[in-house]
Design a protein around this motif. Sequence first.
Motif, PDB file in Angstrom:
ATOM      1  N   ASN A   1      59.956  18.449  31.835  1.00  8.89           N
ATOM      2  CA  ASN A   1      58.909  18.642  30.703  1.00  8.89           C
ATOM      3  C   ASN A   1      57.544  18.032  31.227  1.00  8.89           C
ATOM      4  O   ASN A   1      56.572  17.639  30.477  1.00  8.89           O
ATOM      5  N   ILE A   2      57.542  17.468  32.621  1.00  6.86           N
ATOM      6  CA  ILE A   2      56.142  17.363  33.119  1.00  6.86           C
ATOM      7  C   ILE A   2      55.060  18.464  33.420  1.00  6.86           C
ATOM      8  O   ILE A   2      55.591  19.444  33.771  1.00  6.86           O
ATOM      9  N   ALA A   3      53.825  18.253  33.053  1.00  6.99           N
ATOM     10  CA  ALA A   3      52.979  19.464  33.156  1.00  6.99           C
ATOM     11  C   ALA A   3      51.719  18.716  33.565  1.00  6.99           C
ATOM     12  O   ALA A   3      51.357  17.540  33.520  1.00  6.99           O
ATOM     13  N   ILE A   4      50.618  19.536  34.023  1.00 11.28           N
ATOM     14  CA  ILE A   4      49.462  19.261  34.380  1.00 11.28           C
ATOM     15  C   ILE A   4      48.520  20.041  33.460  1.00 11.28           C
ATOM     16  O   ILE A   4      48.583  21.349  33.383  1.00 11.28           O
ATOM     17  N   ASN A   5      47.771  19.484  32.850  1.00 10.60           N
ATOM     18  CA  ASN A   5      46.611  20.104  31.975  1.00 10.60           C
ATOM     19  C   ASN A   5      45.574  20.687  32.486  1.00 10.60           C
ATOM     20  O   ASN A   5      45.248  20.605  33.610  1.00 10.60           O
TER      21      ASN A   5
ATOM     22  N   LEU B   1      55.584  17.909  27.835  1.00 13.39           N
ATOM     23  CA  LEU B   1      55.520  19.125  26.869  1.00 13.39           C
ATOM     24  C   LEU B   1      56.573  18.738  25.895  1.00 13.39           C
ATOM     25  O   LEU B   1      57.696  18.272  26.228  1.00 13.39           O
ATOM     26  N   ASN B   2      56.478  19.191  24.831  1.00 14.04           N
ATOM     27  CA  ASN B   2      57.270  19.101  23.556  1.00 14.04           C
ATOM     28  C   ASN B   2      57.388  20.842  23.291  1.00 14.04           C
ATOM     29  O   ASN B   2      56.744  21.433  22.488  1.00 14.04           O
ATOM     30  N   PRO B   3      58.364  21.490  23.888  1.00 11.78           N
ATOM     31  CA  PRO B   3      58.511  23.013  24.210  1.00 11.78           C
ATOM     32  C   PRO B   3      58.958  23.533  22.800  1.00 11.78           C
ATOM     33  O   PRO B   3      59.851  22.850  21.976  1.00 11.78           O
TER      34      PRO B   3
ATOM     35  N   SER C   1      55.929  35.071  35.665  1.00 13.24           N
ATOM     36  CA  SER C   1      56.355  33.542  36.258  1.00 13.24           C
ATOM     37  C   SER C   1      57.541  33.065  35.016  1.00 13.24           C
ATOM     38  O   SER C   1      57.881  33.913  34.201  1.00 13.24           O
ATOM     39  N   TYR C   2      57.686  31.756  35.218  1.00 16.06           N
ATOM     40  CA  TYR C   2      58.237  31.302  33.994  1.00 16.06           C
ATOM     41  C   TYR C   2      57.359  30.541  33.065  1.00 16.06           C
ATOM     42  O   TYR C   2      56.184  30.253  33.722  1.00 16.06           O
ATOM     43  N   TRP C   3      57.367  30.862  31.644  1.00 17.95           N
ATOM     44  CA  TRP C   3      56.292  30.414  30.813  1.00 17.95           C
ATOM     45  C   TRP C   3      56.942  29.665  29.880  1.00 17.95           C
ATOM     46  O   TRP C   3      58.145  29.859  29.394  1.00 17.95           O
ATOM     47  N   ILE C   4      56.018  28.721  29.308  1.00 13.39           N
ATOM     48  CA  ILE C   4      56.589  28.118  28.142  1.00 13.39           C
ATOM     49  C   ILE C   4      55.600  27.789  27.280  1.00 13.39           C
ATOM     50  O   ILE C   4      54.279  27.606  27.439  1.00 13.39           O
ATOM     51  N   VAL C   5      55.911  27.840  25.813  1.00 12.49           N
ATOM     52  CA  VAL C   5      54.978  27.401  24.725  1.00 12.49           C
ATOM     53  C   VAL C   5      55.199  26.159  24.467  1.00 12.49           C
ATOM     54  O   VAL C   5      56.377  25.772  23.915  1.00 12.49           O
ATOM     55  N   ALA C   6      54.143  25.076  24.423  1.00 12.99           N
ATOM     56  CA  ALA C   6      54.534  23.801  24.075  1.00 12.99           C
ATOM     57  C   ALA C   6      53.250  23.144  23.710  1.00 12.99           C
ATOM     58  O   ALA C   6      52.267  23.352  24.288  1.00 12.99           O
ATOM     59  N   ASP C   7      53.370  21.842  22.891  1.00  8.86           N
ATOM     60  CA  ASP C   7      52.514  21.070  22.683  1.00  8.86           C
ATOM     61  C   ASP C   7      52.496  19.822  23.718  1.00  8.86           C
ATOM     62  O   ASP C   7      53.654  19.609  24.205  1.00  8.86           O
ATOM     63  N   PRO C   8      51.500  19.499  24.369  1.00 12.14           N
ATOM     64  CA  PRO C   8      51.310  18.397  25.048  1.00 12.14           C
ATOM     65  C   PRO C   8      51.553  17.047  24.439  1.00 12.14           C
ATOM     66  O   PRO C   8      51.334  16.793  23.202  1.00 12.14           O
ATOM     67  N   ILE C   9      52.164  15.987  25.057  1.00  9.37           N
ATOM     68  CA  ILE C   9      52.429  14.650  24.678  1.00  9.37           C
ATOM     69  C   ILE C   9      51.781  13.790  25.527  1.00  9.37           C
ATOM     70  O   ILE C   9      52.241  13.794  26.883  1.00  9.37           O
TER      71      ILE C   9
ATOM     72  N   ALA D   1      62.361  12.583  17.166  1.00 13.41           N
ATOM     73  CA  ALA D   1      62.349  13.691  15.997  1.00 13.41           C
ATOM     74  C   ALA D   1      61.621  14.956  16.486  1.00 13.41           C
ATOM     75  O   ALA D   1      62.139  16.344  16.020  1.00 13.41           O
ATOM     76  N   ASN D   2      60.993  14.999  17.429  1.00 15.36           N
ATOM     77  CA  ASN D   2      60.067  16.283  18.016  1.00 15.36           C
ATOM     78  C   ASN D   2      60.144  16.275  19.806  1.00 15.36           C
ATOM     79  O   ASN D   2      59.139  16.973  20.128  1.00 15.36           O
ATOM     80  N   TRP D   3      61.216  15.558  20.153  1.00 16.82           N
ATOM     81  CA  TRP D   3      61.168  15.485  21.827  1.00 16.82           C
ATOM     82  C   TRP D   3      62.467  15.016  22.384  1.00 16.82           C
ATOM     83  O   TRP D   3      63.248  14.303  21.435  1.00 16.82           O
ATOM     84  N   GLN D   4      62.908  15.637  23.384  1.00 18.54           N
ATOM     85  CA  GLN D   4      64.029  15.070  23.949  1.00 18.54           C
ATOM     86  C   GLN D   4      64.054  15.456  25.774  1.00 18.54           C
ATOM     87  O   GLN D   4      63.454  16.360  26.120  1.00 18.54           O
ATOM     88  N   ALA D   5      64.703  14.945  26.343  1.00 16.89           N
ATOM     89  CA  ALA D   5      64.937  14.932  27.700  1.00 16.89           C
ATOM     90  C   ALA D   5      66.353  14.584  28.063  1.00 16.89           C
ATOM     91  O   ALA D   5      67.116  13.978  27.511  1.00 16.89           O
TER      92      ALA D   5
END
Length: 176
Positions: A9-13, A21-23, A98-106, A134-138
Amino acid sequence: FSKKQPGSNIAINLQQQKTFLNPYSYASTELIGNSGEQLQIASGKKAVLKFPIPTTRLANAPSSVKCWYLNDSTGIWQEEGFATKVGNFYVADVSHFSYWIVADPINDVCDFSVRYLNQNGESVRNAFVKVSSANWQAYGFTDTSGYFTGQIPANQQLSLSLYQNTTSYCSTPLSQ
């Protein structure tokens, strides 16, 4: 979800800052030609992707979320565009497969480390670990010394579970 989603869930904005990311959902998009070659969208064109929103998140799903694609070279998600909520889906225009994900950044994260020891004080190695709020997991595995480390969202109450079955967290946790 985590068993199928590639990468972490690591990302670069867009500002080139690291975030997590909170996908909501992801899609794997790939087209193969008759000769086995990978095909891409023509330059200047877009394809429409529909991402199903899980029913457990539908009621609180925002009207739009950011889109991220997996950089094959780094294994890190890169921000590119946004998706709009249409019914039970997020819909996005994408410029490449590609692989795509829709997610909120944390953005507010902290370092985290926990060590698991058995009743004899010995390290619990290669055990499956689930960390969630409540809204994230790893998910991940303990190392040879029994440690599970990384970064997690700051200022959130977390649940931490350890599973002996290293292929799934469907078994009863060893600890919670």
